[in-house]
Design a protein around this motif. Structure first.
Motif, PDB file in Angstrom:
ATOM      1  N   SER A 181       0.827  -1.210   0.000  1.00  0.00           N
ATOM      2  CA  SER A 181       0.000   0.000   0.000  1.00  0.00           C
ATOM      3  C   SER A 181       0.857   1.254   0.000  1.00  0.00           C
ATOM      4  O   SER A 181       1.803   1.374   0.781  1.00  0.00           O
ATOM      5  N   SER A 182       0.492   2.184  -0.870  1.00  0.00           N
ATOM      6  CA  SER A 182       1.218   3.465  -0.888  1.00  0.00           C
ATOM      7  C   SER A 182       1.021   4.208   0.438  1.00  0.00           C
ATOM      8  O   SER A 182       1.885   4.969   0.868  1.00  0.00           O
ATOM      9  N   GLY A 228       8.661   6.457  -2.268  1.00  0.00           N
ATOM     10  CA  GLY A 228       8.681   5.220  -1.493  1.00  0.00           C
ATOM     11  C   GLY A 228       9.227   4.096  -2.357  1.00  0.00           C
ATOM     12  O   GLY A 228       8.468   3.451  -3.084  1.00  0.00           O
ATOM     13  N   ARG A 229      10.544   3.896  -2.274  1.00  0.00           N
ATOM     14  CA  ARG A 229      11.168   2.865  -3.118  1.00  0.00           C
ATOM     15  C   ARG A 229      10.735   1.477  -2.662  1.00  0.00           C
ATOM     16  O   ARG A 229      10.694   1.190  -1.467  1.00  0.00           O
ATOM     17  N   MET A 285       8.593   2.299  -7.482  1.00  0.00           N
ATOM     18  CA  MET A 285       8.489   3.224  -6.352  1.00  0.00           C
ATOM     19  C   MET A 285       7.138   3.930  -6.388  1.00  0.00           C
ATOM     20  O   MET A 285       6.549   4.135  -7.442  1.00  0.00           O
ATOM     21  N   TRP A 286       6.660   4.240  -5.182  1.00  0.00           N
ATOM     22  CA  TRP A 286       5.526   5.138  -5.049  1.00  0.00           C
ATOM     23  C   TRP A 286       6.065   6.564  -5.158  1.00  0.00           C
ATOM     24  O   TRP A 286       7.134   6.867  -4.620  1.00  0.00           O
ATOM     25  N   LEU A 344       2.255   5.105  -9.095  1.00  0.00           N
ATOM     26  CA  LEU A 344       3.136   3.947  -9.018  1.00  0.00           C
ATOM     27  C   LEU A 344       4.042   3.997 -10.243  1.00  0.00           C
ATOM     28  O   LEU A 344       3.551   3.990 -11.388  1.00  0.00           O
ATOM     29  N   SER A 345       5.333   4.093 -10.011  1.00  0.00           N
ATOM     30  CA  SER A 345       6.307   4.127 -11.103  1.00  0.00           C
ATOM     31  C   SER A 345       7.061   2.803 -11.150  1.00  0.00           C
ATOM     32  O   SER A 345       7.603   2.356 -10.138  1.00  0.00           O
ATOM     33  N   ILE A 346       7.046   2.173 -12.317  1.00  0.00           N
ATOM     34  CA  ILE A 346       7.729   0.889 -12.544  1.00  0.00           C
ATOM     35  C   ILE A 346       8.752   1.130 -13.646  1.00  0.00           C
ATOM     36  O   ILE A 346       8.437   1.768 -14.648  1.00  0.00           O
ATOM     37  N   TYR A 347       9.975   0.658 -13.467  1.00  0.00           N
ATOM     38  CA  TYR A 347      11.022   0.979 -14.447  1.00  0.00           C
ATOM     39  C   TYR A 347      11.984  -0.180 -14.608  1.00  0.00           C
ATOM     40  O   TYR A 347      12.187  -0.984 -13.692  1.00  0.00           O
ATOM     41  N   TRP A 348      12.546  -0.274 -15.818  1.00  0.00           N
ATOM     42  CA  TRP A 348      13.483  -1.368 -16.118  1.00  0.00           C
ATOM     43  C   TRP A 348      14.362  -0.936 -17.282  1.00  0.00           C
ATOM     44  O   TRP A 348      13.966  -0.093 -18.096  1.00  0.00           O
TER      45      TRP A 348
END
Ligand code: NI
Length: 128
Positions: free
Chosen positions: A5-6, A20-21, A36-37, A104-108
């Motif tokens: 939960s964020s 919020g990593r 990360m949030w 919500l950030s998702i990265y690759w």
């Protein structure tokens, strides 16, 4: 299933916003992406950002707008996903003076940065 939960995440000050990593969650290092949030305070904006990773940012709360490559900010309502190419410059704005924006950030790192960029352009064309 795990619930993340964020609202209960530990946030720190980074990029002029609250971050919020997901490294705070046990086992997250086994995931094939980073996440990360991001919480943008009322009336606030993130520091300009760009990086070699592809980034998928999903707006989960508040009134957000994304500005990319120095263009005018575009409103991105709750439920909107923003897919950013490698090195695409971006700033997140909070359009509200009273409520935070949560993403919500998702990265690759893409295996082929050229293909990642071309693929995104293809999606943009399809959307027109
Ligand atoms: Ni970014």
């Amino acid at each position: 299933m795990r619930r993340l939960s964020s609202e209960s995440a530990v946030l720190t000050d980074e990029y002029a916003i609250r971050i919020g990593r997901w490294s705070q969650y046990a086992g997250s290092e086994a995931l094939p992406f980073g996440a990360m949030w991001c919480v943008v305070p009322p009336g606030g904006s993130s520091a300009p950002d760009h990086h070699p990773e592809v980034e998928l940012a999903v707006v989960v709360g508040g009134r957000a707008a994304f500005a990319v490559e120095g263009r005018e900010p575009e409103p991105t309502p709750v439920g909107t996903a923003v897919l950013l190419d490698p090195e695409e410059r971006h700033v997140i704005h909070n359009l509200s003076d009273t409520e935070p924006v949560t993403l919500l950030s998702i990265y690759w790192l893409p295996e082929d940065p050229e293909a990642a960029t071309a693929g995104n352009a293809e999606v943009a064309r399809d959307a027109r």
